[in-house]
Scaffold this motif. Sequence first.
Motif, PDB file in Angstrom:
ATOM      1  N   SER A  21       0.249 -62.672 -14.031  1.00  0.00           N
ATOM      2  CA  SER A  21       0.610 -61.211 -14.967  1.00  0.00           C
ATOM      3  C   SER A  21       1.306 -61.720 -16.381  1.00  0.00           C
ATOM      4  CB  SER A  21       1.161 -60.251 -13.781  1.00  0.00           C
ATOM      5  OG  SER A  21       1.569 -59.258 -14.645  1.00  0.00           O
ATOM      6  N   PRO A  22       0.845 -62.485 -16.780  1.00  0.00           N
ATOM      7  CA  PRO A  22       1.298 -62.987 -18.227  1.00  0.00           C
ATOM      8  C   PRO A  22       1.185 -61.944 -18.957  1.00  0.00           C
ATOM      9  CG  PRO A  22      -0.705 -63.424 -18.805  1.00  0.00           C
ATOM     10  CD  PRO A  22      -0.596 -62.859 -17.191  1.00  0.00           C
ATOM     11  N   ILE A  23       3.009 -61.744 -19.970  1.00  0.00           N
ATOM     12  CA  ILE A  23       2.758 -61.296 -21.052  1.00  0.00           C
ATOM     13  C   ILE A  23       2.991 -61.878 -22.505  1.00  0.00           C
ATOM     14  CG2 ILE A  23       5.567 -60.400 -22.120  1.00  0.00           C
ATOM     15  CD1 ILE A  23       6.027 -59.841 -19.849  1.00  0.00           C
ATOM     16  N   TYR A  24       2.217 -60.673 -23.358  1.00  0.00           N
ATOM     17  CA  TYR A  24       1.816 -61.469 -24.871  1.00  0.00           C
ATOM     18  C   TYR A  24       3.000 -60.975 -25.438  1.00  0.00           C
ATOM     19  CZ  TYR A  24      -0.312 -62.024 -29.663  1.00  0.00           C
ATOM     20  OH  TYR A  24      -0.622 -61.793 -30.537  1.00  0.00           O
TER      21      TYR A  24
ATOM     22  N   ALA B 290       7.503 -56.298 -30.493  1.00  0.00           N
ATOM     23  CA  ALA B 290       8.797 -56.017 -30.371  1.00  0.00           C
ATOM     24  C   ALA B 290       9.058 -56.371 -31.606  1.00  0.00           C
ATOM     25  CB  ALA B 290       9.476 -57.497 -30.328  1.00  0.00           C
ATOM     26  N   CYS B 291      10.157 -55.192 -32.783  1.00  0.00           N
ATOM     27  CA  CYS B 291      10.370 -55.372 -33.346  1.00  0.00           C
ATOM     28  C   CYS B 291      12.178 -55.907 -34.142  1.00  0.00           C
ATOM     29  CB  CYS B 291      10.095 -53.528 -33.925  1.00  0.00           C
ATOM     30  SG  CYS B 291       8.748 -53.213 -34.022  1.00  0.00           S
TER      31      CYS B 291
ATOM     32  N   THR C 150       2.553 -65.767 -24.155  1.00  0.00           N
ATOM     33  CA  THR C 150       2.238 -66.256 -25.528  1.00  0.00           C
ATOM     34  C   THR C 150       3.319 -65.488 -26.072  1.00  0.00           C
ATOM     35  OG1 THR C 150       0.149 -66.135 -23.807  1.00  0.00           O
ATOM     36  CG2 THR C 150      -0.210 -66.017 -27.103  1.00  0.00           C
ATOM     37  N   VAL C 151       3.172 -65.959 -27.644  1.00  0.00           N
ATOM     38  CA  VAL C 151       4.459 -65.539 -28.538  1.00  0.00           C
ATOM     39  C   VAL C 151       3.825 -65.606 -29.865  1.00  0.00           C
ATOM     40  CG1 VAL C 151       6.494 -65.648 -30.247  1.00  0.00           C
ATOM     41  CG2 VAL C 151       6.174 -66.075 -26.772  1.00  0.00           C
ATOM     42  N   GLN C 152       3.663 -64.883 -30.497  1.00  0.00           N
ATOM     43  CA  GLN C 152       3.108 -65.439 -32.108  1.00  0.00           C
ATOM     44  C   GLN C 152       4.415 -64.692 -32.964  1.00  0.00           C
ATOM     45  OE1 GLN C 152      -0.355 -63.690 -32.365  1.00  0.00           O
ATOM     46  NE2 GLN C 152      -0.574 -63.681 -34.666  1.00  0.00           N
ATOM     47  N   THR C 153       4.403 -64.748 -33.983  1.00  0.00           N
ATOM     48  CA  THR C 153       5.815 -64.422 -34.836  1.00  0.00           C
ATOM     49  C   THR C 153       5.298 -64.185 -36.382  1.00  0.00           C
ATOM     50  OG1 THR C 153       7.343 -65.174 -33.580  1.00  0.00           O
ATOM     51  CG2 THR C 153       8.143 -64.459 -35.450  1.00  0.00           C
ATOM     52  N   THR C 154       5.551 -62.949 -37.243  1.00  0.00           N
ATOM     53  CA  THR C 154       5.102 -62.930 -38.303  1.00  0.00           C
ATOM     54  C   THR C 154       6.091 -61.841 -39.224  1.00  0.00           C
ATOM     55  OG1 THR C 154       3.430 -62.021 -39.855  1.00  0.00           O
ATOM     56  CG2 THR C 154       3.462 -60.303 -37.846  1.00  0.00           C
TER      57      THR C 154
END
Length: 704
Positions: A370-373, A346-347, A434-438
Amino acid sequence: MNLDTILKAKKESISIAIAGIIFPFLTGSGLYALHRKFYINNNSFHLEEISTHAYLMWSLILTVTGFPNLVEILSELKLHYTGLGKVALTAAMISDTYNWILFALLIPFSSLDISNAIYSIISTSLFIVVCIFLVRPIITKYLEQKTEENELDEYVLLFVVMGLLLCSNITDILGTHDIVGAFVYGLILPHGKFADFVMSVSDDFGGGFLASVYFSGTGMRFMIKSVLTHANWALSLLVVLLLCVTKILGTLFATFLFGRPTKDGFAIGLLLNTKGALALILLSIAWDKLIFFVPTYAVLTTSVLLMTMVVSPIINMIFKPRKRFQQTKLRTIQKLRLDAELRIVACVHSNSHATSIINLIELFNATRLSPIYIFSLYLVEITNRATALVVAHMEKPTPKLGTQNTLTESQVELENITFNFHSFGNRDDRDAFTVQTTSVVSAYETIHEDVFNSARERGASLILLPFHKHLSPNGNLLETTNAVYRDINKNVMQDAPCSVGIFVDRNLGSFPKTNLRIFMLFVGGPNDREALAIAWKMAKHRNVQLSMIRICLTDEAAEVDQSVHSEEALQGMLSYVMDNEKQKELDEEYINKFRYSAVNNEDSISYSEVDIRTGEDVPRILKEVDQQGCDLYIVGQGNGRNSRIFSNLLEWCECLELGVIGDILASNIFGSSSSVLVVQQYGFGGMQFGKNNNAFGSLLVKTE
């Protein structure tokens, strides 16, 4: 320098950094002995007297890693957001820190006797303690107050420079080196807005003028003929080559212990072999203190330059960053297994974009089975030196309470974006997300390559992009946020390594308790099948009602556009005619599967067909559909629809990246209040946005 990154580094990065220091330091003495044995003095050049200082300085130079130069190289090659790049960055930062510690400890031993050197180290250590625990709180409080009150001016900068000169002179008097005092002074100064202010004022003069004057001395002292004119010059060149491989061998050993491939270990070792300012400063010290004479200085300078110069071309040759997005498998939602994890990049450009993208992702019906990363990228335009910005955004900032005003605008925005995404991921159904941000700090012209690297690194199936327009305050019209965002979207669509979605948000809002209505408009082709796959996935949510409307082209609308003039367009035309029947078969197969599996078994899903015979029917039909009331449209981008009516309508499109139907739905003239998601499927080819007057020419399919 982000000290948290060093203190919280993983064992792999720490081990690689230590191995890259110890091995060169231990082998350096042997290589110096070889250099002395191979070199033959002549009338013009002769070696220095053998001394412990020379051995020590020689070995110390070999251990150095130029972290700022490494960041520049990784940024240029678009590797700093990959797994390998992050390991190299962290190891380089750790190595750079150790280098500075060794520099402060060993420089006194290289020029003083043992008793004076010990006195110098003890006094310098006391100076550092005083700076950190006594001076830092005072100066930080004063400067942060000036920053919060927006009172930063030339007078504040004058005091900063005076403090720099004072600390430098103190460490010089104590017997280490003046640059140690400057380095410590930089560590105790506050970051954020104040650091940006100092850099914006001083970078041009410091980096553009003072550094050039200082390092020009290195070039004037560098006499390569001293190496090439003696009898054993070939053996001296062999020593130069051996100097270049010591750190690589140490890194290869460390990476082997952690199970990394040899290619990755070699690449990391090559990157850590990058030299920079500190290596040249050590050479200047050795020259000024007569530790090295001309031949030794020339051999080391040659190796330092060679180590740095070869890194970029060799890494580019090994990994070919710009050529690795070949179609190895279809990264699409249509081909994704039902129980597979959906990975989305996601931008976003702002916190408002993050909020709208989160509202969209919420519709994807994530479950534990059916997870979402979600890997969110905060896209930041590089405005200052790459080193400072990349280091500032390597990890999300963790400001303490009351210090938010000292952060830069981009850091505050990243904090808000991070908070929003992680709040979304930490809900009751947290196992489903599952969330990761940078953040990605790069020039807007090439930032799409960083997006590609991130998507490929994480095996993403979908890249979500915000539209370059936002809803006006009165909620009636879409207004341009930043025209550059549109160029970024186009660049991403052209060569993306997975499917792409552009989201036009008209206040979709967070997921309501009541039903949300989605219309999926299907004309035909891979993009529409991918859009249907996304709509189908959303329709599995209990609060979503999906209406799938198939637009059937008949009569004049079904005719193929034959108004092609260029040879390239003609080839595209032939390719389309040959592929047209196959695409129709795939459309029928997928729609039949959807109707059999979804429409017949779910009351919340409906299917209908409408006929279009002329170009005038398109906006009319869309208007009739819009009057039924809709929260979100999902449409295919339409690349490859080479029918006559779409070619004619394309001439009136304002935003080609949305396709004909997407452009109509998103236009202010159409007057819809619904959000729009435009989808492009990976594997069919990106859209060409070249300057071509022929409408069909801009819709050519790229073949791999």
